[in-house]
Design an enzyme around this catalytic site. Structure first.
Site, mmCIF file in Angstrom:
data_model
loop_
_atom_site.group_PDB
_atom_site.id
_atom_site.type_symbol
_atom_site.label_atom_id
_atom_site.label_comp_id
_atom_site.label_asym_id
_atom_site.label_seq_id
_atom_site.Cartn_x
_atom_site.Cartn_y
_atom_site.Cartn_z
ATOM 1 N N TYR A 73 -14.264 6.666 -14.074
ATOM 2 C CA TYR A 73 -13.756 5.361 -13.677
ATOM 3 C C TYR A 73 -14.084 4.357 -14.774
ATOM 4 C CZ TYR A 73 -13.345 0.968 -11.119
ATOM 5 O OH TYR A 73 -12.997 -0.302 -10.730
ATOM 6 N N GLU B 120 -7.838 -1.806 -14.387
ATOM 7 C CA GLU B 120 -8.615 -0.660 -13.896
ATOM 8 C C GLU B 120 -7.896 0.648 -14.197
ATOM 9 O OE1 GLU B 120 -10.565 -0.324 -9.650
ATOM 10 O OE2 GLU B 120 -8.653 0.742 -9.619
#
Ligand code: GDP
Ligand code: MN
Length: 394
Positions: A105, A192
């Site tokens: 991530y 993101e």
């Protein structure tokens, strides 16, 4: 403003980030054609992904793999029209499926408190970061970019090590700094990539090579900066926007829906905030923030009224207008007219001061269902009281 994965990927690609090629399909037949192309190009499988502005599409069944064009068509037709968290899927993204070795991530967000760009990373990607933060907060690495110099090389390397990307150091640095550039160039407040994946690919000589790929992308743009990016405004997905927000923008009215039951119509952002504070102090709950903007002509007053009344929890309306450029009589006329067209009769308390306030009072006097007040405190008290009265049946 949130933008779809496919559009977010275009912005990443424009910064030179590694994003596998994709196609967007609105019909199952289009998805099949795209799948045929990727499969003919050497892909063993294609991935088909719902394009909706919510996370967790995978879990909801909106991300699936197919190895044949016919299967891709079938899957696309099952995903199109699917309901994901209350949103109907209208398009899918089709891409050659990546052979994933590991998912991490990586994201950057605007940290308003620190006034810096904050990077967040986790070696364990794929899952939603909120879930990971709740489960294992130590698994997330936080790092502020330098406020003037951006994400420095050593910072990017630090992130890479913490994500376990030692073997892909150069690429990881490129990706992290690319996210920062994407954020800055587009005035985003969130960029993101989840998952940023180590994927296995076949090299030119047929041997397996591993490299980084951005397999998902989520970008939120700063609405207040959109005027600086006319091209980005086109990425707005009207299918997924609240019709009330679309109408407010078209009318040039700043409108934010809140939880309470007292609709507020005010001119000026500062005055609108002060009005909401006073409503709260008097024990009421504002149903919205509404700044009708300069001028406040009668058609705008009517539009503002429609926006407020679109919220079924509104039990009273408080109008607080300071007449400067806006003329009180014009606003009053707009109110009376809007009220006559109202399907739902909600009590209204009006305070108009400034230019032509006396004419406004004449117009409003005797108008059924409209109470007037001269001071703001009085207006707020009356509005709170009205919100508590039993409403007459419509
Ligand atoms: P999200 O659930 O809305 O975040 O959608 P994602 O695009 O992140 O996809 C969810 C999950 O599907 C990912 O975490 C991966 O595990 C898987 N996935 C997505 N794309 C691919 C792909 O190209 N190949 C494979 N094998 N899995 C994928
Ligand atoms: Mn994801």
């Amino acid at each position: 403003m949130k933008i779809q994965e496919a559009d977010a990927k275009s912005l990443l690609l424009a910064q030179g980030l590694p994003v596998p090629p994709w196609a967007v399909a609105r019909t199952a037949a289009q998805a099949r054609t795209a799948a045929e192309r990727f499969l003919a190009g050497g892909a063993e499988e294609v991935v088909i992904k719902a394009q909706v502005l919510v996370g967790g599409r995978g879990k909801a069944g909106g991300v699936k793999l197919a190895s044949e064009p016919a299967e891709a068509e079938r899957i696309a037709s099952s995903i199109l029209g699917m309901d994901i968290k209350g949103i109907t899927v209208r398009k899918v993204l089709v891409a050659a499926a990546a052979d994933i070795v590991r998912e991490v991530y990586l994201a950057c967000v605007l940290d308003r408190d620190a006034r810096k760009v904050l990077f967040m990373g986790a070696a364990q990607g794929g899952v939603e970061i909120e879930a990971l933060a709740a489960e294992d907060p130590d698994a997330i690495t936080y790092l502020h970019a330098h406020p003037h110099l951006g994400l420095l090389d050593y910072q990017a390397r630090l992130l890479a090590f913490q994500l376990g990307l030692d073997a892909h150091l150069k690429d990881a640095v490129t990706v992290a700094q690319g996210l920062y550039a994407t954020m800055l160039d587009n005035d985003a407040d969130l960029v993101e990539v989840n998952p940023l994946a180590i994927v296995r690919e076949r090299g030119t000589d047929g041997s397996a090579v591993e490299r980084l790929q951005c397999l998902d992308a989520k970008i939120t743009l700063d609405d207040s900066a959109l005027h600086r990016h006319p091209g980005l405004e086109e990425l707005r997905d009207l299918d997924e926007e609240d019709p009330v927000d679309i109408e407010a923008r078209a009318q040039g009215i700043s409108f934010i829906r809140l939880e309470g039951d007292i609709g507020c119509m005010v001119n000026g952002a500062g005055l609108a905030m002060a009005t909401m504070d006073l409503v709260k102090r008097a024990g009421g709950q504002p149903a919205n923030f509404l700044d009708i903007g300069g001028g406040a002509r009668s058609d705008k007053v009517a539009a503002a009224m429609r926006l407020i009344l679109a919220d079924p929890s509104v039990r009273a309306i408080l109008v607080n207008i300071f007449g400067g450029i806006a003329r009180g009589d014009e606003v009053a006329r707009g109110l009376v007219e809007a009220r006559s067209q109202q399907a739902r009769h909600v009590p209204m308390v009006v305070r108009i001061v400034g230019t032509n306030a006396d004419l406004a009072a004449d117009i409003l006097r005797g108008s059924e269902g409209i109470e007037t007040a001269t001071s703001l405190d009085e207006a707020v008290e009356k509005a709170v009281a009205a919100s508590r009265r039993e409403m007459a049946p419509a």
